[in-house]
Design an enzyme around this catalytic site. Sequence first.
Site, mmCIF file in Angstrom:
data_model
loop_
_atom_site.group_PDB
_atom_site.id
_atom_site.type_symbol
_atom_site.label_atom_id
_atom_site.label_comp_id
_atom_site.label_asym_id
_atom_site.label_seq_id
_atom_site.Cartn_x
_atom_site.Cartn_y
_atom_site.Cartn_z
ATOM 1 C CG ASN A 164 -1.854 -1.169 1.215
ATOM 2 O OD1 ASN A 164 -2.822 -1.167 0.454
ATOM 3 N ND2 ASN A 164 -1.550 -2.201 2.002
ATOM 4 C CD GLU A 165 4.401 1.470 -2.968
ATOM 5 O OE1 GLU A 165 4.761 1.908 -1.854
ATOM 6 O OE2 GLU A 165 5.154 0.791 -3.684
ATOM 7 N N PRO A 166 2.174 5.225 -0.667
ATOM 8 C CG PRO A 166 3.997 6.606 -0.207
ATOM 9 C CD PRO A 166 3.638 5.287 -0.811
ATOM 10 C CB SER A 168 -2.869 3.092 -0.049
ATOM 11 O OG SER A 168 -1.879 2.678 -0.923
#
Length: 641
Positions: A164-166, A168
């Site tokens: 979950n990348e920035p 998300s």
Amino acid sequence: MSHQRFNIDLIDSFEKIPVKIFPDTKNGSAFVAGEIANLIKEKYKKGEDCVLGLATGSTPISLYAELVRLHKEEGLSFKNVITFNLDEYYPLEREALQSYWSFMHRHLFNHIDIDPANIHMPNGALPKEEIKKHCVKYEQMIDAVGGIDLQILGIGNNGHIGFNEPGSSIFSKTRLVSLDNITRIANAYEFQNISQVPRMAVTMGISTILKAKKILLMAWGMKAPIVARSVEGHLTEHIPASILQQHNDCTFVIDENAASELTRIKSPWLTGECEWTPAMIKRAVVHMALKTNKPILSLTAHDYNENGLGDLLVEKGEAYEINLQVFYLVRDSITGWPGGKSKAFIPAHPERSEPHPKRCLIFSPHPDDDIISMGGTFMRLHDQGHDVHVAYQTSGNIAVTDEFVTRFLDFAVGFEEQFGIDNHKSKQILTDAADFIHSKKKNQMDTKDIRSIKGLIRRCEAKATCRYVGIADENIHFLNLPFYETGEVEKNPMSEEDVLLTIALLEKIKPHQIFCAGDLADPHGTHKVCLDVIFESMRRLKERGDAWIKDCWVWLYKGAWQEWDIAEIEMAIPMSPDQVMKKRFGIFIHQSQKDMVPFQGSDSREFWQRAEDRNANTAKLYAELGLTKYAAMEAFVRWHY
Ligand code: F6R
């Protein structure tokens, strides 16, 4: 270097998530393994299954090793365990070496008694149109077994959890995501190069993670900045791990290096009382000077009060007196005599003046770390008449491109032909190597011959650098430590043989001074193992009590990637512009490491550029503190064993 121990139960108002700090990775992993083992047993007693959420990456490797040990040596059974992994690259075949499926089997599942039917992992090999259904089903499967009892997490340098990348959403569920470039670069070490890192992944969502009953996030070493931002900063979707502030049973389990940016560690005077040792005063004042953009001697009582250092004034008196004390400490760390200045009586000098000349031993984890990280000091030691030895700890053979192999074999064939030597054999080796390279599959391991040729290429480069500095051949030592020789990115742990080889060399040279790469914050990298091998060897030698070891000082330099915190530096060796150039040419000799390096890491600069930027920056910081401005400086911290 002094190692502080911190109160692990101290939670202060800066931290919005409970944090447990352990002295090192091993202890932190043992704690998490203990939590998992207790839960499994507790559930077993109640006749229940234990549902674990698992992570991959470098962080949990030591945790899985400990779980395997608990299974093999202490009979911990995983019969009642059901697992769900966080994520998988997309697209990627399950059997690929780099898939998380392979990773989990290699490190855990193959070594324990878990029922294969209880293992669940997102599938990165499905056609795109089937992924949505697969993700929904993954969530349903978690719900069907009553949800995750304990979720293990790592954390990305950008704060991602799972993939979950920035950005998300807090409501996100299991889904296909595209990977942040920072993540692809960070994970490039698992692949031959960045272009082979998949661009997407299937990951549990943040809401999936938050549904777990209990969460333990582990972080080691270089994760210090993102740990501090996640734990102390605002809750924001830009730093996914900060969303864990909302969970009511989440703990960060970290080592001392990863804790170094937490306020209670970095600036303990802000979170409560602290013991004002000279090192602590130096740290506080140096950081205040850099923060306020003032030289140390210009700091006023007002600055002390404004920066939370009022207590220091109360305890130690006048600002100017404290400024002077710190200024002298910083000033006295600068010396042009890394081996001590012969016949000079300088009490505050970082090194002893006698004996002179000294026997100096530089340990270089890879064949180029000596010149990259301490080339200026290396040359000074030699030029000042010391008996300098270099020990190359590993062969560095995985970081050479295939093209170099055929180029050098071609040379060998041509050389033999030119001098009338029978070149049948070298021709055959060249043909075999060229054939292998031609049909080599992505990520296929090199043959033993090719690995040894790659090692030889690096060995010749190291020898050429030593000759350039002026070191005699008999002072060059190649240890070829066995832990490194896996042929893969992942290395073996330190072995008895590594230690014995190192002890034998130390006993032969009996150095007065040792330099080694002190990358304490690199939990699984080669440098850390190389350092552990030296520490273990020194510990054993000290126990034996040989006379020479009592008079042997150890200096740590940082590897190619970072520099010491300016307040920690105990010996700074200045370099003139000419010396900077000389060092640059010394690094250039490592041709196999120029222009196109496998495993370059996240920094696109070449090694000589990194070294120059870093050395210039150290000099700049010293100047900002009010000291003379040099062109460049190399920095060392002493290790007391
Ligand atoms: C792995 C995962 C990632 C990693 C993170 C840290 O399953 O989901 O979030 O935990 O990228 O990776 P390492 O531990 O390699 O630094």
